[in-house]
Design a protein around this motif. Structure first.
Motif, short mmCIF file in Angstrom:
data_model
loop_
_atom_site.label_atom_id
_atom_site.label_comp_id
_atom_site.label_asym_id
_atom_site.label_seq_id
_atom_site.Cartn_x
_atom_site.Cartn_y
_atom_site.Cartn_z
N ASP A 1 1.13 -1.45 0.34
CA ASP A 1 -0.17 -0.16 0.13
C ASP A 1 0.85 1.76 -0.26
OD1 ASP A 1 -1.87 -1.80 0.16
OD2 ASP A 1 -2.72 -1.00 2.52
N GLY A 2 0.22 2.21 -0.85
CA GLY A 2 1.26 3.58 -0.97
C GLY A 2 2.12 3.78 -1.51
N LEU A 3 2.91 2.42 -2.07
CA LEU A 3 4.33 2.15 -2.78
C LEU A 3 3.66 2.76 -4.80
CD1 LEU A 3 5.32 -0.44 -1.76
CD2 LEU A 3 6.91 1.02 -0.81
N THR A 4 4.56 3.26 -5.35
CA THR A 4 4.47 3.13 -7.03
C THR A 4 4.86 2.08 -7.22
OG1 THR A 4 6.92 3.68 -6.90
CG2 THR A 4 5.81 5.67 -6.56
N LYS A 5 4.41 1.87 -8.62
CA LYS A 5 4.08 0.27 -9.42
C LYS A 5 5.51 -0.56 -9.31
CE LYS A 5 3.03 -1.91 -13.63
NZ LYS A 5 4.31 -2.90 -13.41
N GLU A 6 6.73 1.16 -9.92
CA GLU A 6 7.68 0.62 -10.16
C GLU A 6 8.74 0.19 -8.34
OE1 GLU A 6 6.73 2.78 -10.90
OE2 GLU A 6 7.30 3.01 -13.28
N GLU A 7 8.26 0.97 -7.21
CA GLU A 7 8.31 0.49 -6.03
C GLU A 7 7.97 -1.69 -5.66
OE1 GLU A 7 9.29 4.48 -3.41
OE2 GLU A 7 7.34 2.97 -3.77
#
Length: 605
Positions: free
Chosen positions: A436-442
């Motif tokens: 949750d709250g992470l970018t797709k890359e992360e």
């Protein structure tokens, strides 16, 4: 100075003063106190009873009293039969944590010019198929072992021998010529190793069909099922063509050699992708096509010197009956080499390339006898490390469904397995809200780190000598003895440290000594200090699983501490700073231990 060394000195002094005896250091046996008793380290007093001429309890009492009066590191002691349990003073533990904090490479030794050179061979793939689950265990063990040997202060050379010649290679080549219609990795969109593996399976399918067709003819001649099958296999036109291709390869036929090089290059490009994803690498790669001729030369040299003998059919053998073994074939009657010949040739080239002090072969336990023989032969041929070569023998790895067969295409492909692990990690992490709250890359990067970490840890936590079943679902669990559990604990520690930083809290270089510690906190520092012994033992025993299980025990202990004690909400500022420093150092050692296993840890989750 390590606490154990300090206490050993104090015990030796005590024995001299109490009983007038000088005793050797090795008589002082200190071990970690068992969890059910109070104390940190336990002294075994039985070796001193002859000197004290008293019972074990009284002797332990006297030594304990001496240590409490004369060694400031000892806060208290208690006696259980012949065992003296020693409690170390809090300030000693804080002093030790300061030393761990100030050493960014705690527990890790660095090689010097004079360090021994250890060569480690692992992977050893064939160029007729992609890497599979068995190779995954081999590569992960070889890579971890190389890291562990380097962490023990050795110079390390990681090496690979590629089996790029022989009848199995010709089978793939012939099948591609017959059924391939010029297919390439580019035209098919397949990795080169996968493409060639498909043709190896295709050869086997057509070969079995031919054998089935020929069987009735030989059965009609009155042969048994087994005899008829052997005759049919020998008479198979496809197998005869493959053997003819091998003869042409041996004779340096330009067309066969050109095809061989093209197809091998496809495979190597595929292997490189797999190795990169797996996080393993090599300093030097040898190829059987180069080493087998060197081996034949070395065998002929051994024949001239009388180490080996020739039979009537022209074959060359080593007589090892004097060593309690049998006679071992080194060259066939037609002059062609066997695996042993190739290994002798590879050893010759490696010895020319590097001043090897120790040679470690990471190869499955089905080759135990092979390496027993190789060690004797290399010693006879004058390789100084031959006698002491190490066969790092490991057991089979299977899936819950059972064994794998590459000829039938039922192998668990390494690429597919890694991809599936990453996908499973992504699904599991999403379900638990860890992305949750992470970018797709992360999120993708964390899924990669967790998926591969789960795979690597599950395989490396098992003693290499044992056969094992790899269970993908079990390995990805965020609880229990798994990679994700350890990774999540590391990420949790980083989160605490980030919050502390945001609150303007900075950790001092040196922690003040006047804090009273709980037994849980002292136990954690003791575990951190143990990391030096764990790394040393993993190296001396050639056993990376020791590191894996240490990392698990450490995070399990830390999680209990985290559950029982406040860190950021602690009101006493000095205690809060201490607990943050303790957390930071647990994180550092977890990252170091997992790094030696080739496992990444995520900064956030």
């Amino acid at each position: 100075m390590k606490i154990e060394n300090k206490l050993t000195e104090a015990v030796l002094k005590g024995i001299k003063e109490l009983y007038g005896q000088d005793v050797p250091e090795k008589m002082v046996q200190l071990q970690k106190t068992k969890k059910e008793f109070e104390g940190h380290l336990t002294l075994v007093v039985f070796p001193f009873l002859k000197m004290s001429r008293k019972g074990p309890e009284q002797t332990a009492q006297e030594i304990g009293e001496f240590l409490k009066q004369n060694e400031p590191a000892i806060a208290n002691y208690n006696v259980i039969k012949g065992f003296l349990n020693l409690t170390i003073d809090s300030k000693v533990w804080i002093e030790l944590l300061n030393r761990i904090q100030q050493d960014p490479h705690w527990g890790i030794k660095t090689a010097t010019e004079d360090s021994p050179l250890v060569m480690i061979e692992y992977s050893s793939p064939n160029t007729n198929k992609p890497l599979h689950l068995g190779h995954v265990r081999n590569n992960l063990l070889g890579n971890a072992l190389a890291n562990v040997m380097a962490a023990n202060g050795n110079k390390v050379v990681k090496t690979n021998i590629v089996n790029d010649r022989g009848i199995h290679i010709c089978k793939s080549m012939l099948a591609w010529l017959k059924y391939g219609n010029g297919e390439t990795p580019e035209s098919s969109g397949k990795k080169g190793d996968h493409l060639i593996g498909d043709y190896y399976v295709a050869f086997d399918k057509h070969f079995k069909a031919e054998v089935k067709e020929l069987m009735p003819k030989f059965l009609a001649e009155g042969l048994t099922e087994e005899e008829a099958k052997a005759k049919a296999e020998a008479a198979s036109p496809l197998m005869q063509e493959a053997r003819e291709m091998l003869r042409k390869w041996e004779a340096n036929d330009p067309e066969v050699r050109k095809l061989w090089k093209t197809m091998n290059d496809w495979v190597y490009a595929g292997f490189d992708e797999t190795y990169k994803m797996m996080g393993v690498s090599f300093d030097k790669i040898y190829y059987e096509s180069n080493t087998y001729l060197e081996g034949k030369e070395k065998v002929m040299e051994g024949l001239e010197k009388g180490f080996f003998f020739r039979k009537e059919d022209g074959s060359v053998w080593a007589d090892l009956t004097g060593e309690g073994l049998d006679e071992k074939l080194l060259l066939r009657g037609d002059g062609t080499s066997v695996y042993m010949t190739q290994d002798i040739g590879t050893a010759k080239l490696r010895f020319q390339d590097f001043p090897i002090d120790k040679m470690i072969y990471v190869v499955g336990n089905e080759q135990n006898y092979h390496f027993q023989v190789l060690s004797i032969l290399l010693d006879k041929l004058g390789f100084k490390w031959g006698k002491d070569l190490v066969h790092f023998s490991y057991g089979m790895v299977e899936l819950p469904e059972g064994k794998m067969k590459s000829r039938e295409g039922t192998v668990v492909d390494a690429d597919d397995l890694m991809e599936a692990m990453i996908e499973t990690a992504k699904e599991t992490s999403q379900e638990l809200g860890k992305l949750d709250g992470l970018t797709k890359e992360e999120a993708d990067d964390i899924a990669r780190i967790v998926g591969l970490g789960a795979l690597k840890y599950f395989i490396l936590k098992v003693d290499a000598r044992k056969n094992m079943t790899f269970n993908p679902k079990e390995s990805i669990d965020f609880n229990g003895n798994t990679g994700p559990f350890i990774q999540y604990t590391y990420a949790r520690i980083q989160s605490i440290l980030r919050k502390a930083k945001e609150a303007g809290i900075t950790l001092p270089e040196v922690l003040p000594a006047g804090i009273e510690l709980s037994t849980k906190e002292e136990g954690l520092i003791q575990m951190l200090s143990d990391f030096t012994n764990v790394v040393a033992q993993a190296g001396s025993d050639y056993n990376p699983s020791i590191l894996a299980n240490y990392a698990y025990d450490l995070v399990k202990e830390y999680n209990q501490f985290y559950h029982d004690f406040s860190i950021l909400r602690e009101e006493n500022e000095a205690v809060k700073i201490f607990r943050l420093a303790l957390s930071a150092n647990v994180g550092k050692i977890v990252k170091s231990a997992m790094g030696l296993l080739g496992i990444e840890v995520p900064e956030r989750m």
